[in-house]
Scaffold this active site. Structure first.
Site, short mmCIF file in Angstrom:
data_model
loop_
_atom_site.label_atom_id
_atom_site.label_comp_id
_atom_site.label_asym_id
_atom_site.label_seq_id
_atom_site.Cartn_x
_atom_site.Cartn_y
_atom_site.Cartn_z
N SER A 28 29.60 -25.92 0.04
CA SER A 28 30.62 -25.74 -0.99
C SER A 28 31.83 -24.96 -0.52
O SER A 28 32.93 -25.12 -1.14
CB SER A 28 29.89 -24.78 -2.24
OG SER A 28 28.88 -25.44 -2.74
N GLU A 98 27.50 -30.30 -5.10
CA GLU A 98 26.09 -30.45 -5.54
C GLU A 98 25.59 -32.01 -5.98
O GLU A 98 24.65 -32.04 -7.05
CB GLU A 98 25.35 -29.55 -6.50
CG GLU A 98 25.71 -28.23 -6.26
CD GLU A 98 24.94 -27.26 -5.21
OE1 GLU A 98 24.29 -27.93 -4.26
OE2 GLU A 98 24.95 -26.10 -5.08
N CYS A 157 14.98 -17.94 14.23
CA CYS A 157 15.14 -18.05 15.55
C CYS A 157 16.75 -18.04 16.10
O CYS A 157 16.91 -17.74 17.13
CB CYS A 157 14.53 -19.08 16.30
SG CYS A 157 15.18 -20.72 16.04
ZN LIG Z 1 14.20 -21.90 14.16
#
Ligand SMILES: [Zn+2]
Length: 214
Positions: A28, A98, A157
């Site tokens: 957006s 959207e 991560c």
């Molecule tokens: Zn990850």
């Protein structure tokens, strides 16, 4: 010899651009940036959103960082799509946020706008929380002149993320849960392919996931 001005004068049709990606990838924001840039150039902009997305008030395109743009809202009726074509008559650029909330009826109208010379900018999710494509986004990507696929950052991560992980009570949602849940940020996280978790993937013929379920 044809100059740039002459070329513009014969260019009657518009173009379609798609900005897609996972949640928290800045779709957006990127849509708003492009619409703002057009306004700086005195182009006439029409901003559209779906009525179903009323997280921060009906009639607005909004981002997770709180930036807001006033927008006309549409629902999924034929009347509403016809209204879009009328509103767009006075616009050079049409931005629709959207897009995954719309049904596929809007695709014909978008193609018509491009035929009429409009520059149409679409933003939306390319995949649902199960990691499956939103058909409407996939079709528009195939029709587009230009596709921008944005990535978020995996909250687990820190690598690039293109999945929207849905969490219910802190646990990954199940594959068969309803696709659309408009709601709070804490229900979703951006995840990379490795950290994304779903209980089954029907496109895999034999999977450990299925064996674990039985
Ligand atoms: Zn990850």
């Amino acid at each position: 010899m044809q100059g740039a001005k002459d070329l513009r004068s014969v260019q009657k049709k518009g173009r379609l651009e798609v900005i897609c990606g996972s949640m928290f990838s800045g779709k957006s924001e990127e849509l708003m940036r492009r619409l703002r840039r057009a306004e700086y150039a005195k182009q006439r902009v029409l901003s559209l959103a779906n009525k179903i997305d009323d997280r921060r008030g009906i009639g607005k395109i909004s981002t997770h960082n709180g930036t807001v743009r006033i927008a006309h809202t549409l629902d999924n009726t034929i009347e509403s799509i016809a209204r879009m074509l009328i509103l767009a008559e006075q616009a050079d650029i049409v931005g629709i946020d959207e897009i995954h909330f719309f049904n596929e009826d809007i695709i014909l109208a978008i193609r018509e706008l491009v035929e009429r010379g409009k520059h149409v900018l679409i933003a939306g999710l390319d995949q649902d929380f199960r990691g499956e494509p939103f058909n409407i986004t996939a079709i528009l990507m195939s029709l587009a002149d230009n596709v921008t696929k944005l990535k978020a950052i995996c909250l687990s991560c820190g690598r690039d993320a293109h999945h929207s992980q849905r969490l219910i009570d802190g646990k990954p949602a199940r594959y068969d849960d309803p696709i659309i849940l408009v709601g709070a940020q804490e229900c979703y996280e951006a995840r990379c392919r490795d950290c994304f978790s779903i209980d089954k993937r029907p496109w895999r013929t034999t999977t450990k996931t299925q064996q674990q379920q039985s």
